[in-house]
Every structure is written in C-alpha cells, then in structure tokens.
Design a protein around this motif. Structure first.
Motif, PDB file in Angstrom:
ATOM      1  N   THR A 179      45.084 101.217  99.364  1.00  0.00           N
ATOM      2  CA  THR A 179      46.165 100.857  98.456  1.00  0.00           C
ATOM      3  C   THR A 179      46.376  99.351  98.440  1.00  0.00           C
ATOM      4  O   THR A 179      46.205  98.686  99.443  1.00  0.00           O
ATOM      5  CB  THR A 179      47.478 101.532  98.880  1.00  0.00           C
ATOM      6  N   PRO A 212      42.850 104.320  95.253  1.00  0.00           N
ATOM      7  CA  PRO A 212      43.193 105.648  94.746  1.00  0.00           C
ATOM      8  C   PRO A 212      44.188 105.650  93.590  1.00  0.00           C
ATOM      9  O   PRO A 212      44.122 106.507  92.716  1.00  0.00           O
ATOM     10  CB  PRO A 212      43.769 106.375  95.955  1.00  0.00           C
ATOM     11  N   THR A 213      45.126 104.718  93.594  1.00  0.00           N
ATOM     12  CA  THR A 213      46.152 104.707  92.542  1.00  0.00           C
ATOM     13  C   THR A 213      46.351 103.287  92.027  1.00  0.00           C
ATOM     14  O   THR A 213      46.515 102.370  92.826  1.00  0.00           O
ATOM     15  CB  THR A 213      47.513 105.196  93.099  1.00  0.00           C
ATOM     16  N   VAL A 214      46.350 103.125  90.717  1.00  0.00           N
ATOM     17  CA  VAL A 214      46.691 101.823  90.146  1.00  0.00           C
ATOM     18  C   VAL A 214      48.005 101.981  89.391  1.00  0.00           C
ATOM     19  O   VAL A 214      48.040 102.527  88.299  1.00  0.00           O
ATOM     20  CB  VAL A 214      45.581 101.298  89.211  1.00  0.00           C
ATOM     21  N   ASP A 215      49.083 101.549  90.018  1.00  0.00           N
ATOM     22  CA  ASP A 215      50.378 101.588  89.330  1.00  0.00           C
ATOM     23  C   ASP A 215      50.677 100.182  88.808  1.00  0.00           C
ATOM     24  O   ASP A 215      49.827  99.291  88.912  1.00  0.00           O
ATOM     25  CB  ASP A 215      51.479 102.118  90.253  1.00  0.00           C
ATOM     26  N   THR A 216      51.867  99.979  88.241  1.00  0.00           N
ATOM     27  CA  THR A 216      52.116  98.676  87.610  1.00  0.00           C
ATOM     28  C   THR A 216      52.183  97.552  88.647  1.00  0.00           C
ATOM     29  O   THR A 216      51.828  96.418  88.347  1.00  0.00           O
ATOM     30  CB  THR A 216      53.426  98.679  86.777  1.00  0.00           C
ATOM     31  N   LEU A 217      52.589  97.872  89.877  1.00  0.00           N
ATOM     32  CA  LEU A 217      52.642  96.837  90.908  1.00  0.00           C
ATOM     33  C   LEU A 217      51.223  96.399  91.290  1.00  0.00           C
ATOM     34  O   LEU A 217      50.940  95.206  91.409  1.00  0.00           O
ATOM     35  CB  LEU A 217      53.393  97.355  92.144  1.00  0.00           C
ATOM     36  N   GLN A 220      49.853  94.349  88.544  1.00  0.00           N
ATOM     37  CA  GLN A 220      50.420  92.998  88.564  1.00  0.00           C
ATOM     38  C   GLN A 220      49.736  92.127  89.620  1.00  0.00           C
ATOM     39  O   GLN A 220      49.438  90.965  89.378  1.00  0.00           O
ATOM     40  CB  GLN A 220      51.925  93.078  88.832  1.00  0.00           C
ATOM     41  N   ILE A 245      41.733 106.782  86.214  1.00  0.00           N
ATOM     42  CA  ILE A 245      42.584 105.595  86.386  1.00  0.00           C
ATOM     43  C   ILE A 245      42.713 104.873  85.050  1.00  0.00           C
ATOM     44  O   ILE A 245      43.806 104.405  84.680  1.00  0.00           O
ATOM     45  CB  ILE A 245      41.998 104.668  87.472  1.00  0.00           C
ATOM     46  N   THR A 248      45.190 106.681  82.924  1.00  0.00           N
ATOM     47  CA  THR A 248      46.551 106.477  83.415  1.00  0.00           C
ATOM     48  C   THR A 248      47.060 105.087  83.053  1.00  0.00           C
ATOM     49  O   THR A 248      48.218 104.916  82.654  1.00  0.00           O
ATOM     50  CB  THR A 248      46.586 106.686  84.941  1.00  0.00           C
ATOM     51  N   LEU A 252      50.414 103.903  81.043  1.00  0.00           N
ATOM     52  CA  LEU A 252      51.383 102.959  81.610  1.00  0.00           C
ATOM     53  C   LEU A 252      51.612 101.796  80.659  1.00  0.00           C
ATOM     54  O   LEU A 252      52.667 101.173  80.668  1.00  0.00           O
ATOM     55  CB  LEU A 252      50.873 102.407  82.948  1.00  0.00           C
TER      56      LEU A 252
ATOM     57  N   GLU B  57      55.636 104.783  90.618  1.00  0.00           N
ATOM     58  CA  GLU B  57      56.533 103.905  89.862  1.00  0.00           C
ATOM     59  C   GLU B  57      57.999 104.153  90.201  1.00  0.00           C
ATOM     60  O   GLU B  57      58.749 103.220  90.495  1.00  0.00           O
ATOM     61  CB  GLU B  57      56.350 104.122  88.342  1.00  0.00           C
ATOM     62  N   GLY B 118      56.344 103.901  81.456  1.00  0.00           N
ATOM     63  CA  GLY B 118      55.028 104.442  81.833  1.00  0.00           C
ATOM     64  C   GLY B 118      55.168 105.819  82.464  1.00  0.00           C
ATOM     65  O   GLY B 118      54.457 106.763  82.100  1.00  0.00           O
TER      66      GLY B 118
END
Ligand SMILES: Nc1ncnc2c1ncn2[C@@H]1O[C@H](COP(=O)(O)OP(=O)(O)O)[C@@H](O)[C@H]1O
Ligand SMILES: [Mg+2]
Lengths: 301, 144
Positions: A179, A212-217, A220, A245, A248, A252, B57, B118
């Motif tokens: 992560t 494993p996960t690409v969120d907005t953080l 960024q 990904i 997703t 987002l 999120e 999102g």
C-alpha cells in the motif's frame, strides 16, 4: 510478625535447593524445554539467578523493597529473560509462567519452614503479591519487546520494498509493492528523486503491479511524485495498472495525466525508444536466437 | 441472523462485524476486512476492487475529517443476490453542505476532492447523513 520465625529472605536461603528443584520440575512439566528453544542448563541458571536476586530485594516482613539494588537487578534480569523469550518466539503465557510457576514451590517452602499460623498466612500473602507483580512485569517487558520488533520490521519493510532499480543508462524503475500509505510514500518519493539526481536519469518507470488498491490518496501521492520527478528533469511512465484498478480509477474520476503502459516490459521498450535505442535480434548467434542491445550508432542509423 | 421485511423484499444479514478507525493502520485493516467479506460473498475481482476502494475513501474521511469512528461491515442476502453493506459512523464536526462535499474536486483538506463522489459512483447504493456538530454516517452497498 512472630520473632521466632525466619524472615522470608532467610527462608528462601534455607530452602533454596528444594525450591529450585521443584520450580524447575514444574517448568519442565509445563513443557518449557520441549521446543528446544532453551537449554536445561540455561533455564537452571535463570532460576538460580532469579532466587538470589529475589532474596536481595525482600524486606524482613517479606514485601518487596522497591528502592533496593536487589529489586533493580531483579527487574533488569526479568526484563532480559522476557526479551530473550519474546525474540525466541515464546508465547506470552509461556513467558509469564516462568515466574508464576514459582508460586507453588514458594508456598511449600513457607509451609515447611514457618510454624506460627499468622506468620505463614502473612508470608503466603506477601509471596502471592510479589509473584503476581513480577509476573505482570514479565508480560509487560515481553509486550514491549514485541512492539519494538514490530516497529523495527515496519521500518525495514518501508525501506526494503522501495528499491530503485537501474534498468539502463538513464532509465530507472521503481517497483512499488504494497500500500502507498502516507509514511511509506514519503520514502518512495525521496528514494526515487535521489536516484534520479545521482544517476542523471531521464526516464523513471513507476510500476504499480504490486499495489492492491489505488484510491484518491494513492493517486495523489503518485501525481506528486511524477511532478517532483519532472522538476528534477525526468519523465515518468506508470506501468502495471491492472484492468480492475483502471476501471476503478475511471469511476473515481482520477486522471494521472502521465504515460502509462500495461506492464514493465512495455514501459521499458518505450523508454528505450525515447532514448533512441532499440533491441534487435542478432542473427548467427552461437546458440540459437538471442537478443543483444545495439545502439543506433552501432547499426549505422 | 436478522431478517427484515420491507414490502415484499426480505433482506437477511448473514454476518456482521465492527472495526474501529483510529489510525492509518486501521484504514489498511478496513481494506483487508472488506476484501475478505467481498470474497466470501462471491464478488468478482472488479467488484471486490470497487467496494474496497470505496471503503478506503470513506474510511480515510472518517479518520481525517470525522476525528475517527467505526465501520460496520455486513454481508447481505436478498432473493437471488448477495451484497456487502458498509456503515461508517463518526462523531466529528459533520458536514454543513453535503451537496458541496459530494462535488468532484471539492476538498477542505488538500485532497483531490474525489473521495465522496467516487465512492458514490463505485457503490450501487449510497446514503450520507450528517449533522453539523454531531457527526456523519455514510452507508454504501455493493451487490454482486
Ligand atoms: N466524515 C466527515 N466528516 C466531516 N467532513 C467530511 C467527512 N467526509 C468528508 N468530509 C468533507 O467532504 C469533503 C470532500 O471529501 P472527499 O470527496 O473525500 O475529498 P477529500 O478527502 O479529497 O477532501 C472533505 O474535504 C471534507 O470537507
Ligand atoms: Mg476523501
């Protein structure tokens, strides 16, 4: 306290041999030696040291004198025992039972060595308190060691899993595994920027196959890294964005605005192309088909 | 197990568990737990990734803006389908203008401002309730 009975410290001295025998017997019976993580002689030494330090830490009435040198060395010895057990992989209860299994032998010795009933009851109470206290101290020291181990491993992982690899003259790759949380991202970013400067890299490939996960953080953090690399004179390519990904990220609404390739190999090929290098097949190679790097100059291009 | 009837639809909660969100490590745990529940519910890789990302999120918001809180994870079953419901609750400052918070690009904390919108797009159902000074509750459901 009846005067005709010995102090608890003296009682310990008189019955030391029996106490040690019984204590070690109990420890053995509870499987302390079974796993082979500790030798019998080592255990015997620990028990002997413990009893002699304990004697030095007792007041005449049998309570612990917390200001005594004996108490300080008892605690430091217990701390050391817990630490080594935590490192050797003992469970917390295995570690604490080193102290708690001393209760029975102490009670037996008090029973044998004291005549007056009130002295007996008082000693048993004092002993019970002190064994509990030392037992709890053992567990605390154990937990502290485990916390230290975990903190150290976390730091190690943070550094280990962000190696910057040189793929070619001027081409760096950063394979990110795990992560991209804030603390680690800082390390990732700094490592990459430093390598870009050191190696005067023109292209940096950030491979996120292992994320494993690409969120907005995370996105960024990636964007910031790309922007900083650009300031250092290097262009970034992001590779290894897996299909789920990519989908997703579209939902987002995240746009990386950076060249991306499905995998590291494609990204590398693009990097070479940009540097006006090419990989060509060599005919008449000694053992079958082989690829060799030929710069355009070599090929007379 | 709890079966509830709303009109003709009956929904069953198969399993539920609660996670505290107090630190960055808890956000990692949220992702892991949500992924496990999604796998147990037979979610495809794409659906797993969607709900895990949405959870990440909202969990991050709960931590950063809501001063920490809790997540209730429930595996649901309805006639013919399974799903995962996530309920995030905090007792933080709340959101005075939910419309604005949901607008893409709006952030009060230097983020990308795409988290709430999102998450809404990644979920099949999305509810947000918030009272300034009291706290915020976000519920999302993703069906298989
Ligand atoms: N649990 C919460 N409590 C208070 N405010 C919140 C909460 N969640 C979101 N917000 C507000 O909504 C805004 C938008 O959130 P989001 O879309 O996730 O973007 P970002 O996290 O990048 O700021 C936040 O900047 C914040 O002001
Ligand atoms: Mg957010």
């Amino acid at each position: 306290m009846p005067n005709n009975d010995k102090s608890l410290a003296d009682l310990l001295a008189t019955h030391e041999h029996e106490i040690l025998q019984e204590w070690q017997g109990l420890l053995k019976a509870s499987g302390a030696l079974q796993t082979g993580r500790i030798k019998e002689s080592e255990l015997a030494t620990q028990c002997r040291n413990f009893i002699s330090q304990l004697r030095g830490a007792l007041r005449p009435d049998g309570s612990l004198d917390k200001s005594s040198d004996g108490y300080a060395s008892l605690k430091s010895m217990l701390g050391e025992v817990s630490r080594s057990r935590a490192i050797q992989g003992f469970t917390p209860s295995e570690t604490a039972s080193f102290v708690f299994s001393l209760k029975q032998p102490l009670f037996n010795a008090i029973d044998k060595g004291t005549r007056a009933a009130d002295a007996k009851a008082s000693y048993i109470w004092q002993t019970s308190l002190l064994v509990d206290e030392l037992g709890l101290y053992t567990i605390e020291a154990y937990a502290k060691t485990r916390e230290d181990i975990i903190a150290r491993q976390t730091r190690e992982i943070a550094e280990l899993s962000t190696p910057v690899v040189k793929l070619w003259e001027g081409v760096l790759a950063l394979p990110v595994i795990g992560t991209l949380d804030s603390e680690r991202t800082q390390t990732v970013m700094e490592n990459l920027l430093q390598s870009i400067v050191e190696q005067s890299a023109e292209i940096a490939i950030i491979d996120i196959t292992g994320v494993p996960t690409v969120d907005t953080l995370t996105a960024q953090h990636l964007l910031k890294t790309v922007a900083a690399a650009r300031l250092m004179g290097a262009d970034c390519i992001i590779s290894g964005i897996r299909p789920q990904i990519a989908q997703t990220m579209v939902h987002l609404g995240v746009e990386l605005n950076v060249v991306s390739k499905a995998n590291l190999a494609d990204a590398f090929a693009l990097a070479l192309h940009r540097l006006k290098k090419a990989i060509v097949s060599v005919k008449q190679a000694p053992s079958g088909r082989q690829s060799r790097y030929v710069s355009p100059e070599d090929r007379g291009v | 197990m709890l079966t509830r009837s709303i009109g003709e639809i009956s929904m069953t909660v198969l399993t539920s568990n609660t996670i505290e969100i107090r630190s960055g490590d808890d956000v990692v745990r949220v992702r892991q737990e949500v992924r496990s529940r999604a796998v147990e519910s037979g979610f495809s890789l794409v659906d797993q990734t969607k709900i895990v990302t949405a959870a990440s999120e909202i969990a991050r918001n709960t931590l950063d803006y809501g001063e920490g809180g809790t997540l209730l994870i429930e595996r649901l079953e309805e006639v013919g389908r399974r799903g995962v419901r996530l309920t995030f609750e905090d007792q933080g400052p709340g959101i005075s203008d939910i419309e604005r918070a949901l607008t893409d690009g709006y952030t009060s904390g230097g983020g990308l401002g795409l988290g709430l919108g999102g998450a809404k797009r990644l979920a099949n159902e999305f509810h947000i309730q918030s009272q300034p000074g009291k706290g915020t509750r976000v519920t999302i459901i993703r069906w298989k």
